[in-house]
Design a protein around this motif. Structure first.
Motif, PDB file in Angstrom:
ATOM      1  N   GLU A   1       3.493 -32.335  -0.631  1.00  0.00           N
ATOM      2  CA  GLU A   1       2.552 -32.358  -1.755  1.00  0.00           C
ATOM      3  C   GLU A   1       2.045 -33.780  -2.006  1.00  0.00           C
ATOM      4  N   ALA A   2       2.913 -34.761  -1.853  1.00  0.00           N
ATOM      5  CA  ALA A   2       2.496 -36.151  -2.048  1.00  0.00           C
ATOM      6  C   ALA A   2       1.502 -36.582  -0.973  1.00  0.00           C
ATOM      7  N   VAL A   3       1.775 -36.211   0.271  1.00  0.00           N
ATOM      8  CA  VAL A   3       0.850 -36.540   1.362  1.00  0.00           C
ATOM      9  C   VAL A   3      -0.484 -35.834   1.145  1.00  0.00           C
ATOM     10  N   HIS A   4      -0.428 -34.572   0.778  1.00  0.00           N
ATOM     11  CA  HIS A   4      -1.642 -33.781   0.554  1.00  0.00           C
ATOM     12  C   HIS A   4      -2.480 -34.382  -0.571  1.00  0.00           C
ATOM     13  N   ALA A   5      -1.829 -34.777  -1.652  1.00  0.00           N
ATOM     14  CA  ALA A   5      -2.548 -35.359  -2.790  1.00  0.00           C
ATOM     15  C   ALA A   5      -3.193 -36.686  -2.414  1.00  0.00           C
ATOM     16  N   ARG A   6      -2.497 -37.491  -1.606  1.00  0.00           N
ATOM     17  CA  ARG A   6      -3.074 -38.763  -1.167  1.00  0.00           C
ATOM     18  C   ARG A   6      -4.333 -38.526  -0.340  1.00  0.00           C
ATOM     19  N   MET A   7      -4.302 -37.549   0.552  1.00  0.00           N
ATOM     20  CA  MET A   7      -5.466 -37.267   1.386  1.00  0.00           C
ATOM     21  C   MET A   7      -6.612 -36.676   0.576  1.00  0.00           C
ATOM     22  N   ALA A   8      -6.283 -35.835  -0.382  1.00  0.00           N
ATOM     23  CA  ALA A   8      -7.329 -35.152  -1.158  1.00  0.00           C
ATOM     24  C   ALA A   8      -8.215 -36.145  -1.896  1.00  0.00           C
ATOM     25  N   LYS A   9      -7.651 -37.241  -2.378  1.00  0.00           N
ATOM     26  CA  LYS A   9      -8.440 -38.230  -3.098  1.00  0.00           C
ATOM     27  C   LYS A   9      -9.481 -38.882  -2.187  1.00  0.00           C
TER      28      LYS A   9
ATOM     29  N   ILE B   1     -15.256 -30.196   7.371  1.00  0.00           N
ATOM     30  CA  ILE B   1     -14.580 -31.208   8.168  1.00  0.00           C
ATOM     31  C   ILE B   1     -13.458 -31.908   7.405  1.00  0.00           C
ATOM     32  N   ASN B   2     -13.629 -32.109   6.090  1.00  0.00           N
ATOM     33  CA  ASN B   2     -12.558 -32.799   5.360  1.00  0.00           C
ATOM     34  C   ASN B   2     -11.295 -31.943   5.264  1.00  0.00           C
ATOM     35  N   LEU B   3     -11.464 -30.631   5.043  1.00  0.00           N
ATOM     36  CA  LEU B   3     -10.301 -29.754   5.015  1.00  0.00           C
ATOM     37  C   LEU B   3      -9.669 -29.616   6.394  1.00  0.00           C
ATOM     38  N   ALA B   4     -10.502 -29.573   7.443  1.00  0.00           N
ATOM     39  CA  ALA B   4      -9.962 -29.481   8.801  1.00  0.00           C
ATOM     40  C   ALA B   4      -9.114 -30.703   9.133  1.00  0.00           C
ATOM     41  N   ALA B   5      -9.599 -31.877   8.763  1.00  0.00           N
ATOM     42  CA  ALA B   5      -8.841 -33.104   9.023  1.00  0.00           C
ATOM     43  C   ALA B   5      -7.534 -33.114   8.237  1.00  0.00           C
ATOM     44  N   MET B   6      -7.593 -32.714   6.964  1.00  0.00           N
ATOM     45  CA  MET B   6      -6.363 -32.626   6.167  1.00  0.00           C
ATOM     46  C   MET B   6      -5.390 -31.617   6.766  1.00  0.00           C
ATOM     47  N   SER B   7      -5.933 -30.513   7.295  1.00  0.00           N
ATOM     48  CA  SER B   7      -5.079 -29.490   7.893  1.00  0.00           C
ATOM     49  C   SER B   7      -4.249 -30.068   9.023  1.00  0.00           C
ATOM     50  N   CYS B   8      -4.901 -30.843   9.885  1.00  0.00           N
ATOM     51  CA  CYS B   8      -4.210 -31.427  11.042  1.00  0.00           C
ATOM     52  C   CYS B   8      -2.997 -32.249  10.609  1.00  0.00           C
ATOM     53  N   ILE B   9      -3.206 -33.139   9.676  1.00  0.00           N
ATOM     54  CA  ILE B   9      -2.112 -34.007   9.229  1.00  0.00           C
ATOM     55  C   ILE B   9      -1.057 -33.212   8.472  1.00  0.00           C
TER      56      ILE B   9
ATOM     57  N   MET C   1      -5.124 -23.912   9.821  1.00  0.00           N
ATOM     58  CA  MET C   1      -5.833 -24.858  10.674  1.00  0.00           C
ATOM     59  C   MET C   1      -7.128 -25.335  10.042  1.00  0.00           C
ATOM     60  N   TYR C   2      -7.595 -24.650   8.996  1.00  0.00           N
ATOM     61  CA  TYR C   2      -8.902 -24.965   8.426  1.00  0.00           C
ATOM     62  C   TYR C   2      -8.906 -25.175   6.921  1.00  0.00           C
ATOM     63  N   ASN C   3      -7.923 -24.672   6.200  1.00  0.00           N
ATOM     64  CA  ASN C   3      -8.022 -24.621   4.739  1.00  0.00           C
ATOM     65  C   ASN C   3      -7.381 -25.797   4.016  1.00  0.00           C
ATOM     66  N   GLY C   4      -6.879 -26.784   4.768  1.00  0.00           N
ATOM     67  CA  GLY C   4      -6.157 -27.891   4.167  1.00  0.00           C
ATOM     68  C   GLY C   4      -4.708 -27.939   4.578  1.00  0.00           C
ATOM     69  N   GLY C   5      -4.264 -26.938   5.359  1.00  0.00           N
ATOM     70  CA  GLY C   5      -2.923 -26.959   5.903  1.00  0.00           C
ATOM     71  C   GLY C   5      -1.975 -25.965   5.261  1.00  0.00           C
ATOM     72  N   MET C   6      -0.732 -26.007   5.694  1.00  0.00           N
ATOM     73  CA  MET C   6       0.268 -25.074   5.176  1.00  0.00           C
ATOM     74  C   MET C   6       0.550 -25.314   3.700  1.00  0.00           C
ATOM     75  N   THR C   7       0.367 -26.535   3.239  1.00  0.00           N
ATOM     76  CA  THR C   7       0.547 -26.803   1.807  1.00  0.00           C
ATOM     77  C   THR C   7      -0.435 -25.980   0.992  1.00  0.00           C
ATOM     78  N   GLU C   8      -1.668 -25.864   1.476  1.00  0.00           N
ATOM     79  CA  GLU C   8      -2.676 -25.050   0.780  1.00  0.00           C
ATOM     80  C   GLU C   8      -2.401 -23.565   0.971  1.00  0.00           C
ATOM     81  N   THR C   9      -1.985 -23.176   2.161  1.00  0.00           N
ATOM     82  CA  THR C   9      -1.660 -21.771   2.399  1.00  0.00           C
ATOM     83  C   THR C   9      -0.517 -21.312   1.501  1.00  0.00           C
ATOM     84  N   ARG C  10       0.440 -22.195   1.240  1.00  0.00           N
ATOM     85  CA  ARG C  10       1.536 -21.840   0.323  1.00  0.00           C
ATOM     86  C   ARG C  10       0.996 -21.513  -1.063  1.00  0.00           C
ATOM     87  N   ARG C  11      -0.017 -22.236  -1.506  1.00  0.00           N
ATOM     88  CA  ARG C  11      -0.635 -21.944  -2.803  1.00  0.00           C
ATOM     89  C   ARG C  11      -1.335 -20.590  -2.783  1.00  0.00           C
TER      90      ARG C  11
END
Length: 365
Positions: free
Chosen positions: A75-83, A94-102, A270-280
């Motif tokens: 969640e901390a990594v995800h929040a840092r990227m989201a900003k 593209i921004n969500l795809a890049a976040m998904s990868c990390i 792979m596209y929505n922001g990653g497993m952190t977003e899928t968990r939501r």
């Protein structure tokens, strides 16, 4: 454990469809690896859309922002990227795809550091999932479509998906779906997918044309899958509606569910922001008593969320995307008699084939 290196690269893997031998499509992947000071390496991946741009966003913008963070604090990594990815408002593309990868690479590291699979981190409900096969591509003529359907059933599959709204015309789409149903019989689960390609009126016509064929779900049935239009379509058909494979972040699913516009939730990490977003998204689906599935060629990554949650139902086998995983991974999971078991290792449970990774790399021009 801290992140010490992030690297992303673009890879092209050309596959061919069975029977026709035509290109399978979906050939590009962005592969992201994160190294830590503990010596562990995590794997993330996203798909074909603006692949070189996505890799550049990871390497030049997101990687510096997450350096030194603990990858297990997803969640901390995800929040840092989201900003960085979006100063305000909703994110997509593209921004969500890049976040998904990390993000996916971080979940892999979390699993590896604890000796658990990602599915276990999510709840560990099952050791795998029943699957359906996306096979009914528009490049197949009617006879080829029927031949591939019969081959898949002979291999032990009993859930199939046919694409509609791809240029054949509504009547031809209905004819193709009917021929598949006649070929495989009533015991095979059959669904359809419009890939967000058609307007409401066309979707209503197709739905009414195939309702008598016992269709399990109509996936991404409308252009942009607008929540109000999805709700209108849902009122006009008995076929359950599903969506979410390309832009299925939490806010998108909230809109669909609040409009009573969706029967099946299909996020793709792979596209929505990653497993952190899928968990939501999974939490939303549970609250609204909706089953959780997957679509969009998410492969092993989405298999984990379907297996991890109690309301997970079906994982996708994709005749095109699965060839990519077969090329890039050592021993990727494969279905047996309509079910895929999770790999035995921690994290995603798969390892990259380094020789194939080097051979398939595409340098930006």
């Amino acid at each position: 454990m801290r992140i010490v290196e992030v690297r992303a690269s673009v890879h092209q893997i050309d596959g061919k469809l069975p029977v026709s031998g035509k290109p399978a499509g979906d050939t590009l992947r962005v592969v992201c690896e994160i190294e830590t000071d503990a010596g562990l390496v995590g794997l993330g991946m996203t798909g074909r859309f603006l692949a070189h741009g996505t890799a550049a966003v990871i390497n030049h913008h997101l990687a510096p922002a997450v350096m030194g963070l603990d990858p297990r604090r997803v969640e901390a990594v995800h929040a840092r990227m989201a900003k960085l990815a979006s100063e305000r408002g909703r994110m997509s593309g593209i921004n969500l795809a890049a976040m998904s990868c990390i993000d996916l690479a971080c979940w892999d590291l979390w699993g590896k550091s604890t000796g658990q699979s990602v599915a276990q981190l999510l709840g560990g409900h099952a050791d795998g999932a029943e699957v359906y096969v996306t096979f009914g591509f528009p490049t197949y003529d009617d006879d080829q479509l029927v031949e591939v359907a019969r081959l898949l059933v002979a291999e032990g599959h009993h859930r199939l998906k046919v694409l509609v709204g791809t240029g054949h015309g509504g009547r031809a789409d209905v004819r193709r779906v009917r021929k598949v149903r006649e070929a495989v019989g009533d015991d095979v689960v059959l669904s359809i997918d419009a890939n967000e390609g058609i307007p409401l009126e066309a979707a209503v016509a197709i739905a009414r044309g195939v309702e008598a064929l016992d269709i399990a779900w109509f996936e991404d049935p409308l252009r942009n899958c607008d929540a109000r239009d999805m709700a209108e379509l849902r009122r006009k058909t008995m076929i359950p509606l599903s969506a979410g494979q390309m832009d299925g972040h939490g806010s998108r699913f909230r809109d669909w569910l609040e409009h009573d516009a969706l029967d099946i939730c299909m996020p793709n990490s792979m596209y929505n922001g990653g497993m952190t977003e899928t968990r939501r998204v999974a939490s939303l689906a549970q609250i609204y008593n909706r089953p959780l599935s997957d679509a969009g060629g998410g492969g092993v990554f989405c298999l984990h969320h379907v297996a991890g949650f109690a309301h997970g139902t079906l994982a996708e086998v994709h005749l095109g995307a699965d060839q990519v995983e077969a090329a890039l991974f050592h021993k990727p999971p494969t279905p047996v008699n309509g079910r895929t078991t999770l790999p035995a290792g921690p994290g995603w449970g798969v390892e990259l084939d380094r020789d194939r990774l080097r051979a398939t790399r595409v340098q930006p021009t």
